[in-house]
Enzyme design. Structure first.
Site, PDB file in Angstrom:
ATOM      1  N   SER A 347     -16.511  -1.945  13.460  1.00 17.67           N
ATOM      2  CA  SER A 347     -16.094  -1.450  12.145  1.00 17.67           C
ATOM      3  C   SER A 347     -16.292  -2.532  11.097  1.00 17.67           C
ATOM      4  O   SER A 347     -15.355  -3.213  10.683  1.00 17.67           O
ATOM      5  CB  SER A 347     -14.633  -1.004  12.193  1.00 17.67           C
ATOM      6  OG  SER A 347     -14.491   0.121  13.028  1.00 17.67           O
ATOM      7  N   THR A 348     -17.521  -2.668  10.667  1.00 10.28           N
ATOM      8  CA  THR A 348     -17.912  -3.733   9.752  1.00 10.28           C
ATOM      9  C   THR A 348     -18.955  -3.189   8.792  1.00 10.28           C
ATOM     10  O   THR A 348     -19.727  -2.309   9.150  1.00 10.28           O
ATOM     11  CB  THR A 348     -18.535  -4.916  10.537  1.00 10.28           C
ATOM     12  OG1 THR A 348     -17.725  -5.229  11.646  1.00 10.28           O
ATOM     13  CG2 THR A 348     -18.702  -6.140   9.657  1.00 10.28           C
TER      14      THR A 348
END
Length: 533
Positions: A347-348
């Site tokens: 989740s970047t």
């Protein structure tokens, strides 16, 4: 209105890109543009980033100053009894596999993104802050378009994102989760950002918002105290610098690990001229795989344990260390596994930008998967950085108090004759480093145009598992492997049927010899590119 600035930006959502372009049109510099884009990404990509997350911004100024702004998350000053902590696992179903995430109040680390963006603006920005935040405010109030990739993120993480009533109002206002083509509005978030622009980041770092956060942490099982918020500082670091193919690469230094691992892999690859064989044939794939294997092996033999040592880069990237592994590039059949699970998610998000004045910025940021807690009345979901397995390989409860957390994020800038030629970075957890290595090699070794370099199929080797995307030429692969595998090393091979976000999300911009700009967004993660000419 000021005359517009020529500039280019690539990011993980078209409306994130548009926010940066709007700032260029208003006469802002590249740092104004990436701050505006990062703020907009909190609206357009809320499953990936947040004002209460953390990240890094690598800056190259027109005066040729290079700075890494480290605004990643910090561990709390104090631990509490485990029985007092709200920390629990959620199993997320990806269809072909499941992955466990850890959330709750006890997963929240000291946030850094808000402090970092405001700090960079104060140091390097040109436009007034009220103008820089305007695109994000407008987007939050009028609505961000949900694309296919963001809709996928919301579906996958719905069990975390929809725990909060405020997030349900944003992502499921009718009771059903938003889908591609819908719009999400975040009026409370917009009001909060407007308030923060007037009061400064202090409102979160010890002011009224911070007080609400620490009160809830105290009452509901979190670690954060006012000491954590009031003592948080953005750290300015010198980038890790190394040479590859006649270029100078700047990237993230320790205590984050990704930059040095990229340097190690590229310096190994340089031992046998990757561009001397056709792209994507068996020999090329084997060379990449071996470099990845050896880099992972080197991690486990003296690098990961020493990230906070002041001389770790000099030791790890020394000729002595490289010479220890380089001979195995041609003989390796297997490598020491990492002995930890392969992380499927990441989740970047990432933003790359450059302007005509010679400024460049590469920024990578994350909120983890989010803690599921939203500061009441703000629309700001807190991070779950204490619940990220790849950030705490020794166990969730083993973190050291008041320490900057190590990350795999590696915003990167490639200089030619001291000027920015390529700006890139990636999301994707442990795949960040291998994605960046491959795109850099595609551009510098194989002379690909930037979008082709991003679109090209990728591989990733980790923990005895070799993943590869479709599109490689396997017809000339050696059949002499003693294991019977199609590749001459032990381990499991996973041939993916289509390209996937698993392999990262590289968004990049390039300064061309004629002074024009090019760039590309990674389609694996809904990326986009735009330019103001």
């Amino acid at each position: 209105m000021s005359q517009h600035t020529r500039g280019a930006i690539a990011a993980g959502h078209p409306q994130t890109v548009e926010a940066g372009l709007e700032i260029f049109r208003m006469g802002g510099n590249v740092f104004d543009a990436v701050i505006a884009a990062m703020l907009a990404s909190c609206v357009a990509e809320p499953g990936l980033t947040s004002l209460a997350g953390g990240g890094f911004l690598l800056a190259h100024t027109a005066e040729r100053q290079n700075i890494v702004f480290d605004f990643f998350s910090q561990t709390p000053h104090y631990k509490r009894q485990a029985s007092d902590i709200d920390f629990y696992a959620i199993d997320v179903d990806f269809g072909i596999t499941t992955q466990q995430f850890h959330v709750g109040m006890g997963s929240i680390a000291t946030p850094g993104t808000l402090a970092g963006l405001f700090h960079v603006h104060q140091r390097l920005g040109h436009l007034p802050l009220k103008e820089v935040i305007a695109p994000a405010l407008d987007l939050a109030r009028t609505g961000a378009l949900v694309n296919e990739f963001q809709a996928y993120c919301y579906r996958i993480l719905s069990s975390i994102l929809l725990t909060s009533a405020e997030m349900r109002q944003i992502l499921a206002p009718t009771g059903a989760l938003v889908k591609a083509g819908d719009r999400i509005v975040m009026p409370l978030w917009a009001d909060t950002l407007d308030y923060l622009a007037q009061t400064g980041a202090q409102a979160l770092y010890g002011g009224d918002l911070g007080q609400q956060l620490v009160n809830d942490c105290h009452d509901q099982g979190g670690y954060l105290t006012l000491d954590d918020l009031e003592h948080y500082r953005v750290i300015e670091r010198s980038p890790l610098s190394f040479n590859y193919q006649g270029h100078t690469l700047l990237t993230n230094p320790p205590p984050s690990s990704g930059g040095a691992l990229i340097a190690f892999s590229l310096r190994l690859l340089a031992q046998h001229s990757p561009g001397s064989v056709p792209f994507g044939n068996a020999q090329h794939i084997e060379r990449l795989a071996r470099a990845m294997q050896l880099t992972n092996q080197a991690r486990t033999q003296g690098y990961d344990q020493c990230l906070y040592d002041p001389d770790i880069v000099d030791t790890f990237l020394s000729e002595e260390t490289l010479n220890r592994y380089a001979p195995m590039l041609h003989s390796l059949k297997h490598a020491t596994p990492l002995n930890k699970p392969l992380n499927k998610w990441g989740s970047t998000t990432h933003i790359s930008a450059i302007d005509a004045d010679g400024n460049a910025a590469s920024v990578t940021a994350s909120n983890g998967e989010g803690s599921s807690y939203v500061i009441p009345g703000t629309g700001i979901m807190m991070n779950n950085m204490l619940g990220e397995a790849d950030l705490h390989p020794n166990g969730f409860s083993q973190w050291i108090e008041n320490q900057r957390i190590s990350s795999m994020m590696a915003p990167t800038i490639v200089l030619k004759d001291g000027k920015p030629q390529l700006v890139l970075g990636s999301g994707g957890s442990n795949r960040i480093r291998t994605a960046i290595v491959q795109v850099v090699s595609n551009l510098l070794d194989f002379q690909m145009p930037v979008q082709q370099a991003i679109d090209a199929p990728r591989i990733h080797w980790e923990n005895g598992v070799f993943n590869l995307e479709p599109g490689f030429d396997l017809s000339s692969t050696s059949s002499s492997s003693s294991t019977g595998s199609i590749f001459p090393f032990d381990g499991k091979v996973i041939a993916w049927e289509q390209q996937n976000m698993f392999f990262g999300g590289v968004h990049a911009v390039v300064s061309l010899p004629d002074g024009e700009f090019s760039g590309g967004g990674d389609r694996r993660r809904g990326g986009a590119f735009g330019v103001v000419a």
